[in-house]
Design a protein around this motif. Structure first.
Motif, PDB file in Angstrom:
ATOM      1  N   TYR A  80       0.855  -1.188   0.000  1.00 36.09           N
ATOM      2  CA  TYR A  80       0.000   0.000   0.000  1.00 36.09           C
ATOM      3  C   TYR A  80       0.888   1.234   0.000  1.00 36.09           C
ATOM      4  O   TYR A  80       1.811   1.342   0.805  1.00 36.09           O
ATOM      5  CB  TYR A  80      -0.922  -0.003   1.218  1.00 36.09           C
ATOM      6  CG  TYR A  80      -1.745   1.258   1.341  1.00 36.09           C
ATOM      7  CD1 TYR A  80      -2.562   1.681   0.294  1.00 36.09           C
ATOM      8  CD2 TYR A  80      -1.685   2.037   2.484  1.00 36.09           C
ATOM      9  CE1 TYR A  80      -3.308   2.838   0.394  1.00 36.09           C
ATOM     10  CE2 TYR A  80      -2.445   3.196   2.597  1.00 36.09           C
ATOM     11  CZ  TYR A  80      -3.246   3.594   1.546  1.00 36.09           C
ATOM     12  OH  TYR A  80      -3.981   4.745   1.643  1.00 36.09           O
ATOM     13  N   VAL A  81       0.609   2.153  -0.926  1.00 37.89           N
ATOM     14  CA  VAL A  81       1.380   3.389  -1.039  1.00 37.89           C
ATOM     15  C   VAL A  81       0.401   4.558  -0.905  1.00 37.89           C
ATOM     16  O   VAL A  81      -0.313   4.883  -1.858  1.00 37.89           O
ATOM     17  CB  VAL A  81       2.130   3.478  -2.395  1.00 37.89           C
ATOM     18  CG1 VAL A  81       2.943   4.761  -2.477  1.00 37.89           C
ATOM     19  CG2 VAL A  81       2.995   2.251  -2.618  1.00 37.89           C
ATOM     20  N   PRO A  82       0.339   5.170   0.283  1.00 33.81           N
ATOM     21  CA  PRO A  82      -0.585   6.303   0.446  1.00 33.81           C
ATOM     22  C   PRO A  82      -0.182   7.455  -0.486  1.00 33.81           C
ATOM     23  O   PRO A  82       0.980   7.829  -0.546  1.00 33.81           O
ATOM     24  CB  PRO A  82      -0.401   6.712   1.912  1.00 33.81           C
ATOM     25  CG  PRO A  82       0.264   5.548   2.571  1.00 33.81           C
ATOM     26  CD  PRO A  82       1.062   4.859   1.503  1.00 33.81           C
ATOM     27  N   LYS A  83      -1.149   7.943  -1.230  1.00 37.67           N
ATOM     28  CA  LYS A  83      -0.909   9.077  -2.137  1.00 37.67           C
ATOM     29  C   LYS A  83      -2.017  10.086  -1.888  1.00 37.67           C
ATOM     30  O   LYS A  83      -3.162   9.853  -2.287  1.00 37.67           O
ATOM     31  CB  LYS A  83      -0.899   8.611  -3.596  1.00 37.67           C
ATOM     32  CG  LYS A  83       0.309   7.764  -3.956  1.00 37.67           C
ATOM     33  CD  LYS A  83       0.356   7.505  -5.456  1.00 37.67           C
ATOM     34  CE  LYS A  83       1.605   6.797  -5.850  1.00 37.67           C
ATOM     35  NZ  LYS A  83       2.640   7.678  -6.351  1.00 37.67           N
ATOM     36  N   ILE A  84      -1.656  11.191  -1.257  1.00 30.28           N
ATOM     37  CA  ILE A  84      -2.679  12.181  -0.917  1.00 30.28           C
ATOM     38  C   ILE A  84      -3.318  12.811  -2.152  1.00 30.28           C
ATOM     39  O   ILE A  84      -4.440  13.279  -2.091  1.00 30.28           O
ATOM     40  CB  ILE A  84      -2.132  13.286   0.027  1.00 30.28           C
ATOM     41  CG1 ILE A  84      -0.902  13.961  -0.583  1.00 30.28           C
ATOM     42  CG2 ILE A  84      -1.813  12.724   1.399  1.00 30.28           C
ATOM     43  CD1 ILE A  84      -0.437  15.179   0.170  1.00 30.28           C
ATOM     44  N   GLU A  85      -2.602  12.762  -3.289  1.00 29.68           N
ATOM     45  CA  GLU A  85      -3.171  13.338  -4.514  1.00 29.68           C
ATOM     46  C   GLU A  85      -4.298  12.479  -5.081  1.00 29.68           C
ATOM     47  O   GLU A  85      -5.075  12.942  -5.906  1.00 29.68           O
ATOM     48  CB  GLU A  85      -2.081  13.595  -5.565  1.00 29.68           C
ATOM     49  CG  GLU A  85      -1.415  12.358  -6.123  1.00 29.68           C
ATOM     50  CD  GLU A  85      -0.170  11.899  -5.371  1.00 29.68           C
ATOM     51  OE1 GLU A  85       0.679  11.255  -6.011  1.00 29.68           O
ATOM     52  OE2 GLU A  85      -0.039  12.170  -4.161  1.00 29.68           O
ATOM     53  N   PHE A  86      -4.399  11.232  -4.650  1.00 30.36           N
ATOM     54  CA  PHE A  86      -5.484  10.346  -5.103  1.00 30.36           C
ATOM     55  C   PHE A  86      -6.625  10.433  -4.098  1.00 30.36           C
ATOM     56  O   PHE A  86      -6.600   9.799  -3.054  1.00 30.36           O
ATOM     57  CB  PHE A  86      -5.013   8.892  -5.231  1.00 30.36           C
ATOM     58  CG  PHE A  86      -3.988   8.636  -6.300  1.00 30.36           C
ATOM     59  CD1 PHE A  86      -3.740   9.560  -7.312  1.00 30.36           C
ATOM     60  CD2 PHE A  86      -3.275   7.454  -6.310  1.00 30.36           C
ATOM     61  CE1 PHE A  86      -2.801   9.310  -8.297  1.00 30.36           C
ATOM     62  CE2 PHE A  86      -2.332   7.188  -7.295  1.00 30.36           C
ATOM     63  CZ  PHE A  86      -2.091   8.121  -8.291  1.00 30.36           C
ATOM     64  N   LYS A  87      -7.616  11.220  -4.431  1.00 33.55           N
ATOM     65  CA  LYS A  87      -8.752  11.434  -3.521  1.00 33.55           C
ATOM     66  C   LYS A  87      -9.773  10.296  -3.586  1.00 33.55           C
ATOM     67  O   LYS A  87     -10.410   9.982  -2.590  1.00 33.55           O
ATOM     68  CB  LYS A  87      -9.461  12.758  -3.848  1.00 33.55           C
ATOM     69  CG  LYS A  87      -8.558  13.969  -3.841  1.00 33.55           C
ATOM     70  CD  LYS A  87      -8.121  14.323  -2.451  1.00 33.55           C
ATOM     71  CE  LYS A  87      -7.329  15.609  -2.453  1.00 33.55           C
ATOM     72  NZ  LYS A  87      -6.153  15.558  -1.626  1.00 33.55           N
ATOM     73  N   ASP A  88      -9.947   9.714  -4.768  1.00 34.38           N
ATOM     74  CA  ASP A  88     -11.034   8.763  -4.984  1.00 34.38           C
ATOM     75  C   ASP A  88     -10.563   7.339  -5.245  1.00 34.38           C
ATOM     76  O   ASP A  88     -11.314   6.520  -5.759  1.00 34.38           O
ATOM     77  CB  ASP A  88     -11.899   9.233  -6.160  1.00 34.38           C
ATOM     78  CG  ASP A  88     -12.524  10.584  -5.876  1.00 34.38           C
ATOM     79  OD1 ASP A  88     -12.946  10.811  -4.729  1.00 34.38           O
ATOM     80  OD2 ASP A  88     -12.584  11.417  -6.796  1.00 34.38           O
ATOM     81  N   ARG A  89      -9.304   7.066  -4.927  1.00 33.72           N
ATOM     82  CA  ARG A  89      -8.787   5.706  -5.094  1.00 33.72           C
ATOM     83  C   ARG A  89      -7.619   5.500  -4.158  1.00 33.72           C
ATOM     84  O   ARG A  89      -7.028   6.453  -3.652  1.00 33.72           O
ATOM     85  CB  ARG A  89      -8.378   5.429  -6.539  1.00 33.72           C
ATOM     86  CG  ARG A  89      -7.215   6.253  -7.024  1.00 33.72           C
ATOM     87  CD  ARG A  89      -6.881   5.936  -8.472  1.00 33.72           C
ATOM     88  NE  ARG A  89      -6.336   7.111  -9.122  1.00 33.72           N
ATOM     89  CZ  ARG A  89      -5.227   7.113  -9.844  1.00 33.72           C
ATOM     90  NH1 ARG A  89      -4.562   5.999 -10.037  1.00 33.72           N
ATOM     91  NH2 ARG A  89      -4.797   8.224 -10.412  1.00 33.72           N
ATOM     92  N   LYS A  90      -7.312   4.246  -3.940  1.00 28.91           N
ATOM     93  CA  LYS A  90      -6.155   3.856  -3.135  1.00 28.91           C
ATOM     94  C   LYS A  90      -5.206   3.106  -4.049  1.00 28.91           C
ATOM     95  O   LYS A  90      -5.621   2.414  -4.976  1.00 28.91           O
ATOM     96  CB  LYS A  90      -6.565   2.979  -1.952  1.00 28.91           C
ATOM     97  CG  LYS A  90      -7.562   3.647  -1.016  1.00 28.91           C
ATOM     98  CD  LYS A  90      -6.998   4.878  -0.364  1.00 28.91           C
ATOM     99  CE  LYS A  90      -8.025   5.515   0.579  1.00 28.91           C
ATOM    100  NZ  LYS A  90      -7.543   6.724   1.192  1.00 28.91           N
ATOM    101  N   PHE A  91      -3.909   3.239  -3.772  1.00 21.10           N
ATOM    102  CA  PHE A  91      -2.882   2.752  -4.677  1.00 21.10           C
ATOM    103  C   PHE A  91      -1.985   1.720  -3.992  1.00 21.10           C
ATOM    104  O   PHE A  91      -1.534   1.928  -2.866  1.00 21.10           O
ATOM    105  CB  PHE A  91      -2.045   3.937  -5.164  1.00 21.10           C
ATOM    106  CG  PHE A  91      -0.926   3.569  -6.092  1.00 21.10           C
ATOM    107  CD1 PHE A  91      -1.174   3.282  -7.423  1.00 21.10           C
ATOM    108  CD2 PHE A  91       0.382   3.513  -5.635  1.00 21.10           C
ATOM    109  CE1 PHE A  91      -0.145   2.942  -8.285  1.00 21.10           C
ATOM    110  CE2 PHE A  91       1.428   3.176  -6.482  1.00 21.10           C
ATOM    111  CZ  PHE A  91       1.155   2.894  -7.820  1.00 21.10           C
ATOM    112  N   PHE A  92      -1.733   0.625  -4.701  1.00 21.75           N
ATOM    113  CA  PHE A  92      -0.816  -0.419  -4.256  1.00 21.75           C
ATOM    114  C   PHE A  92       0.171  -0.689  -5.383  1.00 21.75           C
ATOM    115  O   PHE A  92      -0.167  -0.573  -6.554  1.00 21.75           O
ATOM    116  CB  PHE A  92      -1.574  -1.718  -3.953  1.00 21.75           C
ATOM    117  CG  PHE A  92      -2.495  -1.641  -2.770  1.00 21.75           C
ATOM    118  CD1 PHE A  92      -2.145  -2.247  -1.565  1.00 21.75           C
ATOM    119  CD2 PHE A  92      -3.716  -0.989  -2.863  1.00 21.75           C
ATOM    120  CE1 PHE A  92      -3.006  -2.185  -0.475  1.00 21.75           C
ATOM    121  CE2 PHE A  92      -4.580  -0.931  -1.772  1.00 21.75           C
ATOM    122  CZ  PHE A  92      -4.212  -1.533  -0.575  1.00 21.75           C
TER     123      PHE A  92
END
Length: 173
Positions: A80-92
């Motif tokens: 899991y890589v938290p990305k604050i620029e992604f408001k509507d999805r989560k990134f792995f």
């Protein structure tokens, strides 16, 4: 800030097999949470040059569910890589930093995030002339920003927005 290189390669038919393998692995890990799973991004478009990273999108009911998915996904190699620029999805990410083999995007099924990713992919699949234009743009940007993936990605956005506008208009016809 770490910089990763932008390396595009010719389309590889094995990308579909890689997606199917990862899809099965993800379903085995978190299948009860998945509403839908799709192969997105350039590797999902036959003939298109791409960074050799399989983009996978998983649709779930609510983003709040993601916290319960982190460990099972980590168990199959996704970080899991938290990305604050992604408001509507989560990134792995799967693979070493800067050398990932898969990117997993989790969003709410049928949200605007979901619909736009599918719409863009399908438009390029159905309009080879735009896929060719996108390939040329990506090749030029990869050459100009070979050591700056962030700028490479940012400079694709106007083209992506244009394609989405065309796709939305065509969908209304």
């Amino acid at each position: 800030m770490k910089h990763t290189t932008v390396t595009l390669v010719d389309y590889n038919p094995n990308w579909l097999k890689k997606f199917e393998y990862e899809k099965t692995s993800i379903i085995n890990a978190i299948g009860d949470q998945i509403l839908h799973i799709e192969h997105i991004g350039s590797t999902a478009i036959i003939g298109l040059k791409a960074k050799p990273i399989i983009d996978i999108m998983v649709g779930i009911h609510h983003l709040e569910q993601v916290s319960s998915l982190v460990q099972p996904l980590q168990d199959i190699g996704y970080e899991y890589v938290p990305k604050i620029e992604f408001k509507d999805r989560k990134f792995f990410r799967k693979g070493q930093w800067g050398q990932g083999t898969c990117h997993l995007h989790i969003c709410e099924y049928d949200s605007s995030e979901w619909r736009e990713k599918i719409l863009f992919r399908n438009y390029l699949r159905n309009h080879p002339e735009f896929a060719e234009e996108y390939a040329l743009l990506k090749t030029n940007l990869a050459s100009e920003y070979a050591f700056d993936r962030h700028t490479y990605t940012k400079n694709k956005e106007p083209f992506i927005r244009t394609v989405l506008q065309k796709a939305k208009l065509e969908k209304d016809i």
